[in-house]
Scaffold this motif. Structure first.
Motif, PDB file in Angstrom:
ATOM      1  N   TYR A  24       0.812  -1.210   0.000  1.00 34.53           N
ATOM      2  CA  TYR A  24       0.000   0.000   0.000  1.00 34.53           C
ATOM      3  C   TYR A  24       0.849   1.265   0.000  1.00 34.53           C
ATOM      4  O   TYR A  24       0.454   2.285  -0.557  1.00 34.53           O
ATOM      5  CB  TYR A  24      -1.033  -0.038   1.135  1.00 34.53           C
ATOM      6  N   ARG A  25       2.038   1.146   0.574  1.00 35.43           N
ATOM      7  CA  ARG A  25       2.922   2.316   0.538  1.00 35.43           C
ATOM      8  C   ARG A  25       3.334   2.586  -0.917  1.00 35.43           C
ATOM      9  O   ARG A  25       3.429   3.736  -1.347  1.00 35.43           O
ATOM     10  CB  ARG A  25       4.148   2.082   1.431  1.00 35.43           C
ATOM     11  N   GLU A  26       3.501   1.506  -1.665  1.00 38.85           N
ATOM     12  CA  GLU A  26       3.843   1.663  -3.082  1.00 38.85           C
ATOM     13  C   GLU A  26       2.705   2.387  -3.826  1.00 38.85           C
ATOM     14  O   GLU A  26       2.923   3.269  -4.633  1.00 38.85           O
ATOM     15  CB  GLU A  26       4.024   0.271  -3.685  1.00 38.85           C
ATOM     16  N   LYS A  27       1.461   1.978  -3.520  1.00 43.21           N
ATOM     17  CA  LYS A  27       0.296   2.618  -4.159  1.00 43.21           C
ATOM     18  C   LYS A  27       0.238   4.089  -3.757  1.00 43.21           C
ATOM     19  O   LYS A  27      -0.071   4.959  -4.572  1.00 43.21           O
ATOM     20  CB  LYS A  27      -1.006   1.927  -3.728  1.00 43.21           C
ATOM     21  N   TRP A  28       0.527   4.331  -2.498  1.00 37.57           N
ATOM     22  CA  TRP A  28       0.498   5.697  -1.962  1.00 37.57           C
ATOM     23  C   TRP A  28       1.524   6.575  -2.705  1.00 37.57           C
ATOM     24  O   TRP A  28       1.237   7.686  -3.119  1.00 37.57           O
ATOM     25  CB  TRP A  28       0.793   5.618  -0.471  1.00 37.57           C
ATOM     26  N   GLU A  29       2.728   5.974  -2.931  1.00 35.76           N
ATOM     27  CA  GLU A  29       3.763   6.732  -3.642  1.00 35.76           C
ATOM     28  C   GLU A  29       3.314   6.993  -5.078  1.00 35.76           C
ATOM     29  O   GLU A  29       3.522   8.065  -5.638  1.00 35.76           O
ATOM     30  CB  GLU A  29       5.090   5.962  -3.629  1.00 35.76           C
ATOM     31  N   ARG A  30       2.644   5.985  -5.680  1.00 37.89           N
ATOM     32  CA  ARG A  30       2.156   6.128  -7.056  1.00 37.89           C
ATOM     33  C   ARG A  30       1.119   7.260  -7.133  1.00 37.89           C
ATOM     34  O   ARG A  30       1.070   8.001  -8.085  1.00 37.89           O
ATOM     35  CB  ARG A  30       1.535   4.806  -7.530  1.00 37.89           C
ATOM     36  N   LEU A  31       0.318   7.363  -6.051  1.00 38.55           N
ATOM     37  CA  LEU A  31      -0.708   8.422  -6.034  1.00 38.55           C
ATOM     38  C   LEU A  31      -0.069   9.799  -6.163  1.00 38.55           C
ATOM     39  O   LEU A  31      -0.580  10.661  -6.882  1.00 38.55           O
ATOM     40  CB  LEU A  31      -1.492   8.389  -4.721  1.00 38.55           C
ATOM     41  N   SER A  32       1.051   9.963  -5.498  1.00 39.09           N
ATOM     42  CA  SER A  32       1.701  11.267  -5.535  1.00 39.09           C
ATOM     43  C   SER A  32       2.134  11.595  -6.971  1.00 39.09           C
ATOM     44  O   SER A  32       1.980  12.727  -7.445  1.00 39.09           O
ATOM     45  CB  SER A  32       2.864  11.239  -4.561  1.00 39.09           C
ATOM     46  N   VAL A  33       2.625  10.563  -7.697  1.00 43.27           N
ATOM     47  CA  VAL A  33       3.034  10.771  -9.097  1.00 43.27           C
ATOM     48  C   VAL A  33       1.795  11.124  -9.931  1.00 43.27           C
ATOM     49  O   VAL A  33       1.805  12.065 -10.735  1.00 43.27           O
ATOM     50  CB  VAL A  33       3.714   9.491  -9.656  1.00 43.27           C
ATOM     51  N   ILE A  34       0.704  10.385  -9.692  1.00 43.05           N
ATOM     52  CA  ILE A  34      -0.523  10.624 -10.478  1.00 43.05           C
ATOM     53  C   ILE A  34      -1.034  12.046 -10.214  1.00 43.05           C
ATOM     54  O   ILE A  34      -1.410  12.759 -11.135  1.00 43.05           O
ATOM     55  CB  ILE A  34      -1.617   9.575 -10.141  1.00 43.05           C
ATOM     56  N   HIS A  35      -1.023  12.449  -8.931  1.00 39.34           N
ATOM     57  CA  HIS A  35      -1.511  13.801  -8.614  1.00 39.34           C
ATOM     58  C   HIS A  35      -0.691  14.853  -9.351  1.00 39.34           C
ATOM     59  O   HIS A  35      -1.230  15.834  -9.867  1.00 39.34           O
ATOM     60  CB  HIS A  35      -1.435  14.064  -7.096  1.00 39.34           C
ATOM     61  N   GLN A  36       0.614  14.632  -9.423  1.00 34.06           N
ATOM     62  CA  GLN A  36       1.484  15.601 -10.113  1.00 34.06           C
ATOM     63  C   GLN A  36       1.148  15.640 -11.606  1.00 34.06           C
ATOM     64  O   GLN A  36       1.032  16.716 -12.208  1.00 34.06           O
ATOM     65  CB  GLN A  36       2.959  15.220  -9.880  1.00 34.06           C
ATOM     66  N   ILE A  37       0.925  14.439 -12.200  1.00 36.17           N
ATOM     67  CA  ILE A  37       0.598  14.379 -13.639  1.00 36.17           C
ATOM     68  C   ILE A  37      -0.700  15.141 -13.902  1.00 36.17           C
ATOM     69  O   ILE A  37      -0.805  15.935 -14.835  1.00 36.17           O
ATOM     70  CB  ILE A  37       0.470  12.908 -14.128  1.00 36.17           C
ATOM     71  N   LEU A  38      -1.696  14.905 -13.030  1.00 34.46           N
ATOM     72  CA  LEU A  38      -2.986  15.572 -13.224  1.00 34.46           C
ATOM     73  C   LEU A  38      -2.831  17.086 -13.097  1.00 34.46           C
ATOM     74  O   LEU A  38      -3.422  17.852 -13.850  1.00 34.46           O
ATOM     75  CB  LEU A  38      -4.021  15.048 -12.218  1.00 34.46           C
ATOM     76  N   LYS A  39      -1.986  17.498 -12.142  1.00 31.24           N
ATOM     77  CA  LYS A  39      -1.742  18.935 -11.953  1.00 31.24           C
ATOM     78  C   LYS A  39      -1.086  19.518 -13.219  1.00 31.24           C
ATOM     79  O   LYS A  39      -1.523  20.548 -13.740  1.00 31.24           O
ATOM     80  CB  LYS A  39      -0.824  19.121 -10.746  1.00 31.24           C
ATOM     81  N   ASP A  40      -0.071  18.793 -13.740  1.00 33.89           N
ATOM     82  CA  ASP A  40       0.612  19.269 -14.953  1.00 33.89           C
ATOM     83  C   ASP A  40      -0.339  19.340 -16.141  1.00 33.89           C
ATOM     84  O   ASP A  40      -0.179  20.160 -17.030  1.00 33.89           O
ATOM     85  CB  ASP A  40       1.787  18.349 -15.313  1.00 33.89           C
ATOM     86  N   ARG A  41      -1.342  18.445 -16.141  1.00 37.35           N
ATOM     87  CA  ARG A  41      -2.297  18.464 -17.258  1.00 37.35           C
ATOM     88  C   ARG A  41      -3.430  19.473 -17.050  1.00 37.35           C
ATOM     89  O   ARG A  41      -4.354  19.545 -17.827  1.00 37.35           O
ATOM     90  CB  ARG A  41      -2.913  17.076 -17.452  1.00 37.35           C
ATOM     91  N   GLY A  42      -3.358  20.199 -15.945  1.00 39.37           N
ATOM     92  CA  GLY A  42      -4.311  21.281 -15.723  1.00 39.37           C
ATOM     93  C   GLY A  42      -5.609  20.864 -15.050  1.00 39.37           C
ATOM     94  O   GLY A  42      -6.571  21.634 -15.037  1.00 39.37           O
ATOM     95  N   TYR A  43      -5.652  19.640 -14.480  1.00 40.48           N
ATOM     96  CA  TYR A  43      -6.886  19.251 -13.764  1.00 40.48           C
ATOM     97  C   TYR A  43      -6.960  20.042 -12.456  1.00 40.48           C
ATOM     98  O   TYR A  43      -5.976  20.130 -11.727  1.00 40.48           O
ATOM     99  CB  TYR A  43      -6.869  17.753 -13.448  1.00 40.48           C
TER     100      TYR A  43
END
Ligand SMILES: Cc1cc2nc3c(=O)[nH]c(=O)nc-3n(C[C@H](O)[C@H](O)[C@H](O)COP(=O)(O)O)c2cc1C
Length: 273
Positions: A24-43
């Motif tokens: 779950y820590r791995e998933k949690w770390e992945r979430l941080s990457v996803i949040h950054q991608i979404l931010k970069d895409r303007g969501y």
């Protein structure tokens, strides 16, 4: 993002977060990457599912001790009378295929369509994907386009809602996931029940790829339809829900008996209610 956040949240109630910390820590770390991608895409950060996912991310260290307790409720007692009434309500819902001459103003039908979509978004989805996409078809020209593919009772309805699913949220790692159709069905049923509760008649009309690919003419029409309505190619068509005031409520098609639906495992017990 929604799937990963949901898995972390679920791990808490399933009481396996502690035992599988590394997963779950791995998933949690992945979430941080996803949040950054979404931010970069303007969501926008305040989009409700992004905000929810961020809450889970931020509360990860205290999910078990704080977050769930803050957000959960106790289940109510089983109420057999409510169950009976609800089944009666379901029983009265008919698929409507004959529309009254006089229909409410278009803006009222559109308001009903929006309420139906509101009901749809509270349907369960596998992994909390929320993959539904809708197009409200109110002008005659758009409805006419479908005439060669769907029956007249569908295309002549006062309002239609196209229901499609975002295929990009399924089939990771080449898996063929049936849940795309199950998720769609659950949402469509909620739309239909909302309409049933509020008055207008509805009919679920099949509009999935098997129908579209069954004839060349269907493929051609579907391609014109998606071009005209800006439906991206990653949207899988599922259904056209027809809405309007019925000229009458059709008779009830018989249903099979409960006993013939329950497979008898030989362990049948007498119900206590
Ligand atoms: C997946 C699905 C696809 C359907 N497609 C159509 C359709 O293309 N045309 C139609 O007239 N009814 C369609 N229906 C409605 C069914 O025919 C209807 O629900 C069934 O006969 C039972 O009648 P009731 O809804 O009045 O209880 C569909 C229903 C489902 C669940």
């Amino acid at each position: 993002m929604r799937h990963e956040s949901h898995r972390i949240e679920k791990a808490v109630y399933n009481n396996i977060l502690e035992a599988k910390q590394s997963v779950y820590r791995e998933k949690w770390e992945r979430l941080s990457v996803i949040h950054q991608i979404l931010k970069d895409r303007g969501y926008p950060a305040n989009e409700p599912t992004i905000a929810w996912s961020k809450q889970i991310y931020d509360a990860f260290e205290v999910l078990e001790t704080d977050f769930i307790q803050r957000n959960s409720k106790l289940a109510p007692q089983f109420n057999p009378n409510a169950a009976k009434q609800f089944v009666e309500f379901l029983r009265e819902k008919r698929s409507v295929r004959i529309w009254a001459e006089e229909q409410p103003a278009q803006c009222i039908l559109e308001a009903i369509a929006y309420s139906m979509i509101d009901a749809a978004r509270w349907a369960p989805t596998s992994g909390n994907r929320q993959p539904w996409r809708f197009v409200i078809l109110s002008n005659l020209e758009d409805k006419e386009l479908l005439k060669k593919v769907k029956e007249n009772h569908c295309t002549s309805a006062p309002l239609l809602i196209f229901v499609g699913m975002d295929t990009r949220l399924y089939g990771a790692f080449g898996k063929s996931e049936r849940s795309i159709y199950i998720d769609a069905g659950a949402a469509i049923m909620q739309m239909i029940l909302l309409a049933h509760k509020c008055g207008p008649g509805v009919c679920w009309n099949h509009f999935a790829d098997d129908l579209i690919n069954s004839r060349n003419i269907n493929k051609t029409i579907y391609s014109q339809f998606t071009k005209k309505l800006n439906i991206p190619e990653y949207i899988a068509p599922i259904a056209i829900v027809a809405i309007g005031y019925p000229s009458f409520i059709p008779p009830e098609p018989a249903r099979m008996e409960i006993e013939s639906l329950v497979i008898d495992s030989g362990k049948h017990k007498t119900l206590c209610l």
